[in-house]
Design a protein around this motif. Sequence first.
Motif, PDB file in Angstrom:
ATOM      1  N   LEU A   9       0.840  -1.208   0.000  1.00 25.40           N
ATOM      2  CA  LEU A   9       0.000   0.000   0.000  1.00 25.40           C
ATOM      3  C   LEU A   9       0.868   1.248   0.000  1.00 25.40           C
ATOM      4  O   LEU A   9       1.894   1.295   0.660  1.00 25.40           O
ATOM      5  CB  LEU A   9      -0.918   0.005   1.232  1.00 25.40           C
ATOM      6  N   THR A  10       0.361   2.221  -0.693  1.00 22.90           N
ATOM      7  CA  THR A  10       1.077   3.485  -0.717  1.00 22.90           C
ATOM      8  C   THR A  10       0.742   4.275   0.545  1.00 22.90           C
ATOM      9  O   THR A  10      -0.184   3.928   1.308  1.00 22.90           O
ATOM     10  CB  THR A  10       0.671   4.318  -1.941  1.00 22.90           C
ATOM     11  N   ASN A  52      -0.540   7.147   0.753  1.00 22.52           N
ATOM     12  CA  ASN A  52      -1.840   7.812   0.615  1.00 22.52           C
ATOM     13  C   ASN A  52      -2.969   6.870   0.981  1.00 22.52           C
ATOM     14  O   ASN A  52      -3.936   7.240   1.675  1.00 22.52           O
ATOM     15  CB  ASN A  52      -2.004   8.312  -0.810  1.00 22.52           C
ATOM     16  N   ASP A  53      -2.822   5.573   0.534  1.00 23.99           N
ATOM     17  CA  ASP A  53      -3.862   4.608   0.851  1.00 23.99           C
ATOM     18  C   ASP A  53      -3.886   4.309   2.333  1.00 23.99           C
ATOM     19  O   ASP A  53      -4.961   4.151   2.944  1.00 23.99           O
ATOM     20  CB  ASP A  53      -3.646   3.327   0.041  1.00 23.99           C
ATOM     21  N   GLN A  54      -2.695   4.232   2.910  1.00 28.00           N
ATOM     22  CA  GLN A  54      -2.636   3.994   4.340  1.00 28.00           C
ATOM     23  C   GLN A  54      -3.295   5.143   5.128  1.00 28.00           C
ATOM     24  O   GLN A  54      -4.013   4.944   6.120  1.00 28.00           O
ATOM     25  CB  GLN A  54      -1.181   3.808   4.785  1.00 28.00           C
ATOM     26  N   LYS A  72      -5.761   7.115   4.087  1.00 20.75           N
ATOM     27  CA  LYS A  72      -7.206   7.034   3.893  1.00 20.75           C
ATOM     28  C   LYS A  72      -7.817   6.031   4.824  1.00 20.75           C
ATOM     29  O   LYS A  72      -8.868   6.257   5.421  1.00 20.75           O
ATOM     30  CB  LYS A  72      -7.537   6.672   2.451  1.00 20.75           C
ATOM     31  N   ARG A  73      -7.150   4.793   4.955  1.00 18.51           N
ATOM     32  CA  ARG A  73      -7.696   3.781   5.842  1.00 18.51           C
ATOM     33  C   ARG A  73      -7.664   4.243   7.299  1.00 18.51           C
ATOM     34  O   ARG A  73      -8.629   4.050   8.041  1.00 18.51           O
ATOM     35  CB  ARG A  73      -6.917   2.480   5.690  1.00 18.51           C
ATOM     36  N   THR A  84     -10.363   6.906   7.971  1.00 20.31           N
ATOM     37  CA  THR A  84     -11.730   6.372   8.021  1.00 20.31           C
ATOM     38  C   THR A  84     -12.042   5.851   9.410  1.00 20.31           C
ATOM     39  O   THR A  84     -13.134   6.080   9.967  1.00 20.31           O
ATOM     40  CB  THR A  84     -11.890   5.262   6.986  1.00 20.31           C
TER      41      THR A  84
END
Length: 218
Positions: free
Chosen positions: A8-9, A11-13, A15-16, A19
Motif C-alpha cells: 500500500l502506498t 496515501n492509501d494507508q 485514507k484507511r 476512516t
Amino acid sequence: MEDTSIRLTANDQFKRASTNWTQIGLLAAVTLHFGLFVLVRPFEAADMGVVVDELEAVSFPPEVKIPPPPEQIARPATPRVAQVEMSEDITIAPTTFEAVSTENLPPPPAGSSPADRPSFIPFDTNPVLLNGGEVQALLERAYPRTLKDAGIGGRVELWLYVTEQGTVENFEVKTSSGNPLLDEAAGEVVQVMRFTPAKNRDRVTAVWVSQFVTFEVV
C-alpha cells in the motif's frame, strides 16, 4: 518464493487510518450531544414582554338626512297701473300774504313767546351787525385773562333772538367752545350787539339767527 502481497502506498494507508478515526469521532460526538441533552436543563422561551393594544369599536355618526331643496318661488304678478284722466282746465290760484287774514287766527298759547326758545321764523333779509367796533372792544375786555395768558381760545356759536328794533332780547348756546368761561364771556358780548332788523317780504320781523363769537390770541 516471490512476495505476492500488494504494498500500500502512503496515501492509501492515510485514507484507511482516517476512516477509522472519522467513525470514532462521529461516535464520540453523538455520545457527547446525547449527554448534554440529558444532563443540562432544557431551554425555556424567554418572556419578551409583548404588549397587545386593546381594540376599540368605532361607532359611525347617524345618517344625516338632507332636506329637499325649497320649491321655486312664484314670480309676483305684474302690477296694473290705473289710468286717471286729468282735466287741463285745473289751475292753482296764486297765494299771497296780503290775501291771508290774521283776524280769525287763534291767539298763541298763554305764557309762550317766540323769544322763549329758538324756532324757525321765515325771513328773506338777514339782520346786519351795526356796532362791530364796540363789540370787538368788549370782546377783548371779556376775554378771561387766565385763558388769554395761557393762549387758550375757542369759538362759541350762539342763537340770537333779534327783535324788530334790532336788539338782542334772548340768546342760547348752540355749540359750546368746550370751555364754560368762554361761553359765559360770549353771552356778555352779544347783549350789546345792535343789528338792522330782519325783513320778510319787506316787513320787519323778529327772528332767531346764529352768530359766532371767536376768542383767539393775536
